[in-house]
Design a protein around this motif. Structure first.
Motif, PDB file in Angstrom:
ATOM      1  N   LYS A 221       0.810  -1.226   0.000  1.00  0.00           N
ATOM      2  CA  LYS A 221       0.000   0.000   0.000  1.00  0.00           C
ATOM      3  C   LYS A 221       0.844   1.276   0.000  1.00  0.00           C
ATOM      4  O   LYS A 221       0.492   2.247  -0.695  1.00  0.00           O
ATOM      5  CB  LYS A 221      -0.966   0.015   1.175  1.00  0.00           C
ATOM      6  CG  LYS A 221      -1.972   1.174   1.082  1.00  0.00           C
ATOM      7  CD  LYS A 221      -3.017   1.113   2.165  1.00  0.00           C
ATOM      8  CE  LYS A 221      -4.078   2.190   1.942  1.00  0.00           C
ATOM      9  NZ  LYS A 221      -3.502   3.547   1.952  1.00  0.00           N
ATOM     10  N   ASP A 225       0.462   4.682  -2.320  1.00  0.00           N
ATOM     11  CA  ASP A 225       0.332   5.999  -1.702  1.00  0.00           C
ATOM     12  C   ASP A 225       1.373   6.980  -2.218  1.00  0.00           C
ATOM     13  O   ASP A 225       1.139   8.196  -2.226  1.00  0.00           O
ATOM     14  CB  ASP A 225       0.454   5.878  -0.181  1.00  0.00           C
ATOM     15  CG  ASP A 225      -0.719   5.137   0.448  1.00  0.00           C
ATOM     16  OD1 ASP A 225      -1.774   5.025  -0.214  1.00  0.00           O
ATOM     17  OD2 ASP A 225      -0.570   4.668   1.592  1.00  0.00           O
ATOM     18  N   TYR A 232      -5.382   1.710  -5.731  1.00  0.00           N
ATOM     19  CA  TYR A 232      -4.905   0.593  -4.918  1.00  0.00           C
ATOM     20  C   TYR A 232      -6.024  -0.428  -4.741  1.00  0.00           C
ATOM     21  O   TYR A 232      -7.190  -0.061  -4.517  1.00  0.00           O
ATOM     22  CB  TYR A 232      -4.434   1.086  -3.549  1.00  0.00           C
ATOM     23  CG  TYR A 232      -4.041  -0.009  -2.590  1.00  0.00           C
ATOM     24  CD1 TYR A 232      -2.895  -0.759  -2.805  1.00  0.00           C
ATOM     25  CD2 TYR A 232      -4.819  -0.290  -1.464  1.00  0.00           C
ATOM     26  CE1 TYR A 232      -2.527  -1.772  -1.925  1.00  0.00           C
ATOM     27  CE2 TYR A 232      -4.460  -1.294  -0.578  1.00  0.00           C
ATOM     28  CZ  TYR A 232      -3.310  -2.033  -0.816  1.00  0.00           C
ATOM     29  OH  TYR A 232      -2.953  -3.038   0.061  1.00  0.00           O
TER      30      TYR A 232
END
Length: 261
Positions: A221, A225, A232
Motif C-alpha cells: 500500500k 500511496d 490501490y
C-alpha cells in the motif's frame, strides 16, 4: 506461438497474441511467459498481448554478466522496438512490476498505463544479506531444498483449494533456472525504486494479495500511496496473482485498461 529476438546483447523468447491496444506482461522472479497462460486468452480478446521470458529465465538466453534494472528495462525497450510498439500499457508481477515501473520512469512517452501486482521494488536493509545468501544457495544447491518453505509464504494453504493448479505451479517453479533466479535476486537486493515513485504520472493500478507472505498489503500500500493518483486494490490472492487467481486479475485489468476507466 513464441518467437526469439536478439536485442540488447541477448536472445529473448517473445509471444504476441490478440489484436487491439498493446499490453505487455512481465513475469516474476522464477517465472516465464507461461506465468500468464491463464489470463492471456481473455485479455487477448481486447488487446495485443506481448509477453516474454526475461533474460536468464525460461528459454531466453542466460548471460553471466550481472543483471541490473536498467538492463532489464532496455531488454523490454528492445522488444517494443522489434514489434514497432510505440506506446503500451505494461503490467508486471513482483520484480516484473519493477521492470514495468522502470520503463514508465525512464521512457514515459512509451507507456500508457501501469499495473503493479505484488510489486517488488526494494529489499529492506535488514533482509539484504539473507537474499544474497539465498542467491548463492540456489547456485550451489538448486531450488529444491527450499522450495516448500518458499511456497508456504508465496502460495499458502488458503489458496490451495485447486490442488492441480498448485501442483502444476510448484513443478514449474522447480524447473526454473537457478542461475537466472540468483542473478535477479542480486539485482533486487541492490534495488530501491521507492524514492522515484512520486515521479510517475501515468495511470497506475497497484494490487496487493491478502494472502501474500512475501509482499503483504502493508508493504504494497505505501507504494500506491507514493504515486500521484494511483489506484490501490487488495484481492484474495498470493504472490503469483496471475497464476493463483486468474479470474480476479482478468477482471481487474479489463476494468483498469478500459478506455473509459
Amino acid at each position: 506461438m513464441a518467437d526469439w529476438i536478439e536485442t540488447n546483447g541477448t536472445i529473448l523468447r517473445v509471444a504476441v497474441e490478440g489484436e487491439g491496444p498493446p499490453l505487455v506482461l512481465v513475469h516474476e522472479i522464477g517465472g516465464t511467459l507461461e506465468s500468464y497462460d491463464a489470463v492471456v486468452p481473455a485479455l487477448a480478446r481486447t488487446h495485443r498481448v506481448v509477453r516474454y521470458d526475461m533474460r536468464g529465465c525460461g528459454l531466453s538466453e542466460f548471460n553471466v554478466a550481472p543483471i541490473t534494472l536498467p538492463l532489464l528495462v532496455n531488454d523490454l525497450l528492445g522488444i517494443l522496438d522489434a514489434y514497432d510498439l510505440r506506446r503500451v500499457s505494461v503490467a508486471g508481477c513482483a520484480a516484473g512490476a519493477a521492470v514495468a515501473i522502470g520503463l514508465a520512469l525512464d521512457h514515459p512517452a512509451r507507456v500508457h498505463k501501469v499495473v503493479a501486482m505484488s510489486p517488488a521494488l526494494q529489499v529492506p536493509p535488514e533482509k539484504k544479506a539473507a537474499v544474497l545468501a539465498r542467491a548463492d544457495a540456489f547456485e550451489g544447491e538448486g531450488l529444491r531444498p527450499t522450495q516448500d518453505a518458499r511456497m508456504a509464504s508465496s502460495y499458502p494453504e488458503a489458496l490451495r483449494g485447486d490442488r492441480a493448479r498448485f501442483d502444476r505451479i510448484r513443478r514449474q517453479r522447480l524447473a526454473a533456472n537457478p542461475y537466472g533466479i540468483a542473478g535477479l535476486l542480486r539485482m533486487l537486493a541492490r534495488l530501491d525504486m521507492t524514492r522515484r515513485l512520486p515521479e510517475l504520472r501515468h495511470p497506475m493500478l497497484v494490487m496487493a494479495g491478502i494472502h501474500d507472505g512475501d509482499r503483504p498489503p502493508q508493504v504494497v500500500k505505501p507504494i500506491a500511496d507514493a504515486v500521484p493518483g494511483a489506484r490501490y486494490m487488495e484481492i484474495e490472492s498470493g504472490h503469483f496473482m496471475p497464476m493463483q487467481t486468474p479470474d480476479a486479475i482478468i477482471a481487474a485489468l479489463t476494468d483498469f485498461l478500459s478506455p473509459t476507466s
